[in-house]
Design an enzyme around this catalytic site. Structure first.
Site, PDB file in Angstrom:
ATOM      1  N   LYS A  34       3.789   6.290   7.666  1.00 47.04           N
ATOM      2  CA  LYS A  34       5.014   5.502   7.804  1.00 47.04           C
ATOM      3  C   LYS A  34       4.755   4.070   7.342  1.00 47.04           C
ATOM      4  O   LYS A  34       4.556   3.156   8.148  1.00 47.04           O
ATOM      5  CB  LYS A  34       5.513   5.538   9.251  1.00 47.04           C
ATOM      6  CG  LYS A  34       6.105   6.900   9.615  1.00 47.04           C
ATOM      7  CD  LYS A  34       6.667   6.956  10.997  1.00 47.04           C
ATOM      8  CE  LYS A  34       8.004   6.288  11.128  1.00 47.04           C
ATOM      9  NZ  LYS A  34       9.118   7.079  10.564  1.00 47.04           N
TER      10      LYS A  34
HETATM   11  N1  PMP Z   1      10.034  12.205   7.380  1.00 50.89           N
HETATM   12  C1  PMP Z   1      10.254  10.886   7.332  1.00 50.89           C
HETATM   13  C2  PMP Z   1      10.331  10.215   5.993  1.00 50.89           C
HETATM   14  C3  PMP Z   1      10.403  10.155   8.519  1.00 50.89           C
HETATM   15  O1  PMP Z   1      10.630   8.836   8.478  1.00 50.89           O
HETATM   16  C4  PMP Z   1      10.344  10.816   9.755  1.00 50.89           C
HETATM   17  C5  PMP Z   1      10.536  10.053  11.036  1.00 50.89           C
HETATM   18  N2  PMP Z   1       9.338   9.537  11.532  1.00 50.89           N
HETATM   19  C6  PMP Z   1      10.098  12.197   9.768  1.00 50.89           C
HETATM   20  C7  PMP Z   1       9.952  12.856   8.558  1.00 50.89           C
HETATM   21  C8  PMP Z   1       9.925  12.920  11.056  1.00 50.89           C
HETATM   22  O2  PMP Z   1       8.700  12.548  11.636  1.00 50.89           O
HETATM   23  P1  PMP Z   1       8.455  12.577  13.188  1.00 50.89           P
HETATM   24  O3  PMP Z   1       8.788  13.951  13.640  1.00 50.89           O
HETATM   25  O4  PMP Z   1       7.011  12.292  13.343  1.00 50.89           O
HETATM   26  O5  PMP Z   1       9.342  11.561  13.787  1.00 50.89           O
END
Ligand code: PMP
Length: 304
Positions: A155
């Site tokens: 991220k």
């Molecule tokens: N893909 C992206 C680009 C994201 O920003 C997120 C949100 N964090 C997700 C997938 C889902 O990830 P997570 O389940 O860890 O929140």
């Protein structure tokens, strides 16, 4: 939560309006930051707030910092402690979205690796209505950023300009959100969430080498399907036209939770209604994150 929540900034809990960084920081100039998005869920009966999979999120934040070559690393345990303290000081008694960010501070050039700053923001955030009704998605003409250009599985703040452009386009074209294909033309994910389709009773999701974020919710969904529902999960390449062949589809992610996809590119997914496997998974997910069923896998951290 008070009208003026506290923000954690570089070792202090400061009023909302005082949470400021300089306009000339690499964080602002280049998006030189990494962040996490977590949710905490309020259980009214137990009068308890639960953070979902906090350790996994904070471990990913640590990895994101290393990947972006920050001179100082804020460790998972420390950021977790400060997050819990922030939630307690703000006395949240409702669903909360939590956003820790580690960033390059100072006035450095692109090669600067420090000084490093940290802030944590937490705000009330109920689930959006489309979690129940389902959403309509557009396969975007924007391509999901490639891991050859940016580390796609973390991220990094700057990655989200890619997400933003796809979201803006989808909204302008009358859709709720986007689905991005990667540079091989395979389905990657949504702008802030991963994606599953159901075909012949099997759950299929793009593998982690498809330029997706390594989603913590995706991982939880895989475990729930396999262990709770005895449903096979396959991680592999998914073509665009396979989206149109699915009997069900849904997005998953911290913010998007489990959100059914009822339409892709104007074509109904299955019957165009929320599918039974998606609904069953979603019900279980909400019971789990709210602490309404036994937390046998140790997913929840109590705040109070
Ligand atoms: N893909 C992206 C680009 C994201 O920003 C997120 C949100 N964090 C997700 C997938 C889902 O990830 P997570 O389940 O860890 O929140």
């Amino acid at each position: 939560m008070s009208a003026d929540p506290l923000v954690y900034l570089n070792g202090e809990f400061v009023p909302w309006d005082d949470a400021k960084i300089h306009v000339f920081t690499p964080a602002v100039k280049f998006g030189a930051g990494v962040f996490e998005g977590l949710r905490a869920y309020w259980n009214d009966e137990q009068e308890q707030l639960y953070v979902f999979r906090m350790t996994e999120h904070m471990d990913r934040l640590e990895y994101s910092q290393r990947c972006m070559r920050f001179a100082e690393i804020f460790e998972s345990g420390h950021v977790s402690e400060m997050t819990l303290e922030l939630l307690r000081r703000n006395s949240f008694r409702a669903g909360v979205h939590i956003r820790p960010t580690v960033f390059v501070d100072g006035i450095g050039n692109p090669e600067a690796t420090g000084p490093i700053g940290i802030y944590i923001v937490a705000v009330s955030r109920p689930s959006p209505a489309i979690v129940k009704t389902g959403c309509r998605a557009q396969v975007s003409s924007w391509q999901r950023l490639s891991d050859r250009a940016m580390p796609a599985r973390i991220k990094a703040n700057a990655n989200y300009n890619n997400s933003r452009l796809a979201s803006v386009q989808a909204a302008a074209d009358g859709y709720d959100t986007a689905i991005l294909l990667n540079d091989r033309g395979m389905v990657a994910e949504g702008p802030g969430m991963c994606l599953f389709i159901i075909r012949d009773g099997v759950a299929i999701t793009p593998s982690v080498s498809n330029d997706i974020l390594e989603s913590i919710t995706r991982d939880a969904v895989i475990t729930l399907f396999r262990e709770q529902f005895d449903i096979a999960v396959v991680e592999r390449d998914v073509n665009r036209s396979e989206l149109y062949a699915a009997s069900e589809a849904f997005f998953c992610g911290t913010a998007w939770e489990v959100t059914p996809i009822i339409d892709v590119d104007g074509l109904k997914v299955g019957s165009g209604e929320v599918g039974p496997m998606t609904r069953a998974l979603q019900d279980h997910y909400f019971d789990l994150v709210h602490g309404r069923i036994g937390d046998t896998r140790g997913c929840l951290t109590q705040v109070y």
